[in-house]
Design a protein around this motif. Sequence first.
Motif, PDB file in Angstrom:
ATOM      1  N   ASP A  77     -49.324 -10.286  37.139  1.00  0.00           N
ATOM      2  CA  ASP A  77     -50.243 -10.475  36.015  1.00  0.00           C
ATOM      3  C   ASP A  77     -49.434 -10.419  34.730  1.00  0.00           C
ATOM      4  O   ASP A  77     -48.978  -9.360  34.322  1.00  0.00           O
ATOM      5  CB  ASP A  77     -51.314  -9.384  36.036  1.00  0.00           C
ATOM      6  CG  ASP A  77     -52.476  -9.699  35.106  1.00  0.00           C
ATOM      7  OD1 ASP A  77     -52.336 -10.644  34.300  1.00  0.00           O
ATOM      8  OD2 ASP A  77     -53.514  -9.013  35.191  1.00  0.00           O
ATOM      9  N   MET A  78     -49.265 -11.570  34.086  1.00  0.00           N
ATOM     10  CA  MET A  78     -48.521 -11.642  32.823  1.00  0.00           C
ATOM     11  C   MET A  78     -49.452 -11.772  31.624  1.00  0.00           C
ATOM     12  O   MET A  78     -49.011 -12.146  30.534  1.00  0.00           O
ATOM     13  CB  MET A  78     -47.530 -12.807  32.861  1.00  0.00           C
ATOM     14  CG  MET A  78     -46.364 -12.605  33.803  1.00  0.00           C
ATOM     15  SD  MET A  78     -45.285 -11.234  33.324  1.00  0.00           S
ATOM     16  CE  MET A  78     -44.450 -11.947  31.899  1.00  0.00           C
ATOM     17  N   ASP A  79     -50.718 -11.471  31.812  1.00  0.00           N
ATOM     18  CA  ASP A  79     -51.704 -11.520  30.733  1.00  0.00           C
ATOM     19  C   ASP A  79     -52.051 -10.093  30.309  1.00  0.00           C
ATOM     20  O   ASP A  79     -52.552  -9.318  31.131  1.00  0.00           O
ATOM     21  CB  ASP A  79     -52.956 -12.250  31.209  1.00  0.00           C
ATOM     22  CG  ASP A  79     -53.971 -12.469  30.088  1.00  0.00           C
ATOM     23  OD1 ASP A  79     -53.789 -11.893  29.002  1.00  0.00           O
ATOM     24  OD2 ASP A  79     -54.939 -13.210  30.318  1.00  0.00           O
ATOM     25  N   PRO A  80     -51.779  -9.709  29.063  1.00  0.00           N
ATOM     26  CA  PRO A  80     -52.087  -8.349  28.626  1.00  0.00           C
ATOM     27  C   PRO A  80     -53.555  -7.957  28.804  1.00  0.00           C
ATOM     28  O   PRO A  80     -53.872  -6.767  28.854  1.00  0.00           O
ATOM     29  CB  PRO A  80     -51.703  -8.357  27.136  1.00  0.00           C
ATOM     30  CG  PRO A  80     -50.669  -9.427  27.019  1.00  0.00           C
ATOM     31  CD  PRO A  80     -51.098 -10.487  28.002  1.00  0.00           C
ATOM     32  N   GLN A  81     -54.443  -8.944  28.896  1.00  0.00           N
ATOM     33  CA  GLN A  81     -55.851  -8.630  29.122  1.00  0.00           C
ATOM     34  C   GLN A  81     -56.091  -8.043  30.513  1.00  0.00           C
ATOM     35  O   GLN A  81     -57.093  -7.383  30.753  1.00  0.00           O
ATOM     36  CB  GLN A  81     -56.710  -9.882  28.936  1.00  0.00           C
ATOM     37  CG  GLN A  81     -56.669 -10.461  27.544  1.00  0.00           C
ATOM     38  CD  GLN A  81     -57.519 -11.708  27.425  1.00  0.00           C
ATOM     39  OE1 GLN A  81     -58.735 -11.647  27.328  1.00  0.00           O
ATOM     40  NE2 GLN A  81     -56.870 -12.861  27.436  1.00  0.00           N
ATOM     41  N   GLY A  82     -55.178  -8.331  31.451  1.00  0.00           N
ATOM     42  CA  GLY A  82     -55.270  -7.747  32.782  1.00  0.00           C
ATOM     43  C   GLY A  82     -56.416  -8.248  33.627  1.00  0.00           C
ATOM     44  O   GLY A  82     -56.888  -7.534  34.521  1.00  0.00           O
ATOM     45  N   ILE A  94     -44.303 -16.070  24.478  1.00  0.00           N
ATOM     46  CA  ILE A  94     -43.102 -15.556  25.131  1.00  0.00           C
ATOM     47  C   ILE A  94     -43.372 -15.158  26.578  1.00  0.00           C
ATOM     48  O   ILE A  94     -42.537 -15.361  27.462  1.00  0.00           O
ATOM     49  CB  ILE A  94     -42.537 -14.370  24.315  1.00  0.00           C
ATOM     50  CG1 ILE A  94     -41.816 -14.902  23.069  1.00  0.00           C
ATOM     51  CG2 ILE A  94     -41.595 -13.510  25.143  1.00  0.00           C
ATOM     52  CD1 ILE A  94     -41.340 -13.838  22.109  1.00  0.00           C
ATOM     53  N   LEU A  95     -44.546 -14.595  26.832  1.00  0.00           N
ATOM     54  CA  LEU A  95     -44.887 -14.190  28.194  1.00  0.00           C
ATOM     55  C   LEU A  95     -44.977 -15.403  29.122  1.00  0.00           C
ATOM     56  O   LEU A  95     -44.506 -15.373  30.264  1.00  0.00           O
ATOM     57  CB  LEU A  95     -46.205 -13.418  28.196  1.00  0.00           C
ATOM     58  CG  LEU A  95     -46.174 -12.056  27.508  1.00  0.00           C
ATOM     59  CD1 LEU A  95     -47.576 -11.495  27.345  1.00  0.00           C
ATOM     60  CD2 LEU A  95     -45.297 -11.076  28.289  1.00  0.00           C
ATOM     61  N   THR A  96     -45.563 -16.480  28.631  1.00  0.00           N
ATOM     62  CA  THR A  96     -45.652 -17.706  29.423  1.00  0.00           C
ATOM     63  C   THR A  96     -44.273 -18.304  29.648  1.00  0.00           C
ATOM     64  O   THR A  96     -43.946 -18.764  30.753  1.00  0.00           O
ATOM     65  CB  THR A  96     -46.568 -18.725  28.731  1.00  0.00           C
ATOM     66  OG1 THR A  96     -47.865 -18.148  28.529  1.00  0.00           O
ATOM     67  CG2 THR A  96     -46.723 -19.982  29.579  1.00  0.00           C
ATOM     68  N   LEU A  97     -43.442 -18.299  28.604  1.00  0.00           N
ATOM     69  CA  LEU A  97     -42.088 -18.835  28.748  1.00  0.00           C
ATOM     70  C   LEU A  97     -41.280 -18.026  29.754  1.00  0.00           C
ATOM     71  O   LEU A  97     -40.495 -18.584  30.527  1.00  0.00           O
ATOM     72  CB  LEU A  97     -41.380 -18.824  27.388  1.00  0.00           C
ATOM     73  CG  LEU A  97     -41.938 -19.738  26.304  1.00  0.00           C
ATOM     74  CD1 LEU A  97     -41.105 -19.634  25.041  1.00  0.00           C
ATOM     75  CD2 LEU A  97     -41.992 -21.176  26.779  1.00  0.00           C
ATOM     76  N   THR A  98     -41.483 -16.724  29.765  1.00  0.00           N
ATOM     77  CA  THR A  98     -40.785 -15.869  30.727  1.00  0.00           C
ATOM     78  C   THR A  98     -41.177 -16.250  32.153  1.00  0.00           C
ATOM     79  O   THR A  98     -40.336 -16.268  33.058  1.00  0.00           O
ATOM     80  CB  THR A  98     -41.129 -14.391  30.457  1.00  0.00           C
ATOM     81  OG1 THR A  98     -40.772 -14.066  29.115  1.00  0.00           O
ATOM     82  CG2 THR A  98     -40.377 -13.476  31.400  1.00  0.00           C
ATOM     83  N   GLY A  99     -42.461 -16.559  32.343  1.00  0.00           N
ATOM     84  CA  GLY A  99     -42.923 -17.014  33.653  1.00  0.00           C
ATOM     85  C   GLY A  99     -42.358 -18.372  34.021  1.00  0.00           C
ATOM     86  O   GLY A  99     -41.989 -18.616  35.175  1.00  0.00           O
ATOM     87  N   GLU A 153     -46.379  -5.526  23.965  1.00  0.00           N
ATOM     88  CA  GLU A 153     -45.174  -5.017  23.316  1.00  0.00           C
ATOM     89  C   GLU A 153     -43.937  -5.844  23.675  1.00  0.00           C
ATOM     90  O   GLU A 153     -42.969  -5.891  22.920  1.00  0.00           O
ATOM     91  CB  GLU A 153     -44.945  -3.552  23.714  1.00  0.00           C
ATOM     92  CG  GLU A 153     -45.985  -2.592  23.180  1.00  0.00           C
ATOM     93  CD  GLU A 153     -45.955  -2.512  21.669  1.00  0.00           C
ATOM     94  OE1 GLU A 153     -44.842  -2.425  21.113  1.00  0.00           O
ATOM     95  OE2 GLU A 153     -47.040  -2.547  21.050  1.00  0.00           O
ATOM     96  N   PHE A 154     -43.991  -6.504  24.827  1.00  0.00           N
ATOM     97  CA  PHE A 154     -42.860  -7.314  25.266  1.00  0.00           C
ATOM     98  C   PHE A 154     -42.578  -8.437  24.265  1.00  0.00           C
ATOM     99  O   PHE A 154     -41.422  -8.816  24.053  1.00  0.00           O
ATOM    100  CB  PHE A 154     -43.155  -7.897  26.652  1.00  0.00           C
ATOM    101  CG  PHE A 154     -42.036  -8.739  27.212  1.00  0.00           C
ATOM    102  CD1 PHE A 154     -40.876  -8.150  27.668  1.00  0.00           C
ATOM    103  CD2 PHE A 154     -42.142 -10.121  27.268  1.00  0.00           C
ATOM    104  CE1 PHE A 154     -39.835  -8.923  28.178  1.00  0.00           C
ATOM    105  CE2 PHE A 154     -41.118 -10.893  27.775  1.00  0.00           C
ATOM    106  CZ  PHE A 154     -39.956 -10.299  28.236  1.00  0.00           C
ATOM    107  N   ILE A 166     -47.950 -16.288  39.569  1.00  0.00           N
ATOM    108  CA  ILE A 166     -47.955 -15.682  38.232  1.00  0.00           C
ATOM    109  C   ILE A 166     -49.155 -16.192  37.448  1.00  0.00           C
ATOM    110  O   ILE A 166     -49.352 -17.411  37.320  1.00  0.00           O
ATOM    111  CB  ILE A 166     -46.670 -16.026  37.460  1.00  0.00           C
ATOM    112  CG1 ILE A 166     -45.430 -15.576  38.241  1.00  0.00           C
ATOM    113  CG2 ILE A 166     -46.690 -15.398  36.073  1.00  0.00           C
ATOM    114  CD1 ILE A 166     -44.119 -16.091  37.652  1.00  0.00           C
ATOM    115  N   ASP A 167     -49.950 -15.267  36.928  1.00  0.00           N
ATOM    116  CA  ASP A 167     -51.059 -15.629  36.046  1.00  0.00           C
ATOM    117  C   ASP A 167     -50.614 -15.360  34.620  1.00  0.00           C
ATOM    118  O   ASP A 167     -50.404 -14.209  34.227  1.00  0.00           O
ATOM    119  CB  ASP A 167     -52.300 -14.797  36.389  1.00  0.00           C
ATOM    120  CG  ASP A 167     -53.510 -15.222  35.567  1.00  0.00           C
ATOM    121  OD1 ASP A 167     -53.585 -16.415  35.211  1.00  0.00           O
ATOM    122  OD2 ASP A 167     -54.377 -14.370  35.297  1.00  0.00           O
TER     123      ASP A 167
END
Length: 392
Positions: free
Chosen positions: A152-157, A252-257, A213-214, A244-245
């Motif tokens: 889960d790469m979405d801070p909303q969880g 940045i979180l999407t790019l990391t994925g 925070e990432f 990966i969601d």
Amino acid sequence: MEMMTPIRADDPAKLTGLMANKLKTAVKTHLKQAFAPDQKKVMRLIPIAEAAELLGVSMPYLRKCHADGTLPEPTNSSKQQRRYTAAELWQFRQLLAEKSRTPAKHLPWRREGEALQVWQFMNFKGGCSKTTATVHAAHYLALHGFRVLLIDMDPQGSLTGMCGIDPHAEFGGLTIYNAITNMSDSKTPMREVIKDTFLPGLSIAPADLMLSEFKMESRTDPLFATRLHTAIGQVQDDFDVVLIDSPPELDILTLTGMAASTSLLVPMTPSMMDLASTALFLELASTYMGNLAERGINLEYDHMRFLVTRDEPNDSPSQQLVGFLRAIFTDRVMSATSYKSTAVADATILKQSIYELSRGDVNRDTYDRARSSMDAVGAEIRQMIDASWGRI
């Protein structure tokens, strides 16, 4: 009827806090209806016809295996019917594989030389059923014998919640953030972050708001995009497929994925607004991919596909747009589509997938259409995975 107490406060901050607390309490109460008494999600019992299909055998053969002792009787067994737990089916797969000339039919784990498959589900428009598509693909693959890791790469969880997990309440706050951060006081091995779910074969690296925070940390780190890839590498021998969601934005979180993935899937609904949004999404994604390449991060994908979600086969304007999309992108659009369904919508309200519902929980025709749609999507993703492994 119980009178509801109005929510009032003089200060906007206090009012917002009261509303947040009230909503959190209401959600927890609501979810207790879907979970077991200990508030843990449990998978429904699976009837013999469905169990045989999942195991890749016929019902007569499955009955024969019970009769001759090849497989033990399920715990929930009577003269009238046999009903199986997901854990029993997971065990039976391994027993059948041990005695089969074609063990991969029952236990489709990746073999030596086959690379871990990492799929990112991504789009920067909310409401495209991205998380719903992710969890349904995960449940399909796990029920068919794959070892699946959800990230889960979405801070909303949202994906974390679909797995019945509250990271703070249950795990002391360990989330995927702890595995990818460079903060020395928070860094945690990926294996300690991953948690088992209620479904055998399915694990998750959960998320919460701390993941935001990432984004701040990564502004000064030129190699931020490699962190998830590195974390996955720590546990790659334990899984066949990683899903990966990503958050509903191109950040940045999407790019990391993207940097960690071997395939990309873009869920989208058949509407002109979504088509226009997706065009902008692809344009930005192309630019960011170029930026990653300039940083020495090599992006190679086995598959890049669109998945039509919330599809309405009987709606002419919707189908015209689906046809328009297929005409433009041809085989880049998956053949299977995810139907718009009250059964899926009702299940999602209780943080469940269609696979967690029994056929009698909703209208049977509605259930069958939704289940058939999700099965078709899962089967096509599995086919692409098999193609990446050179099995077809």
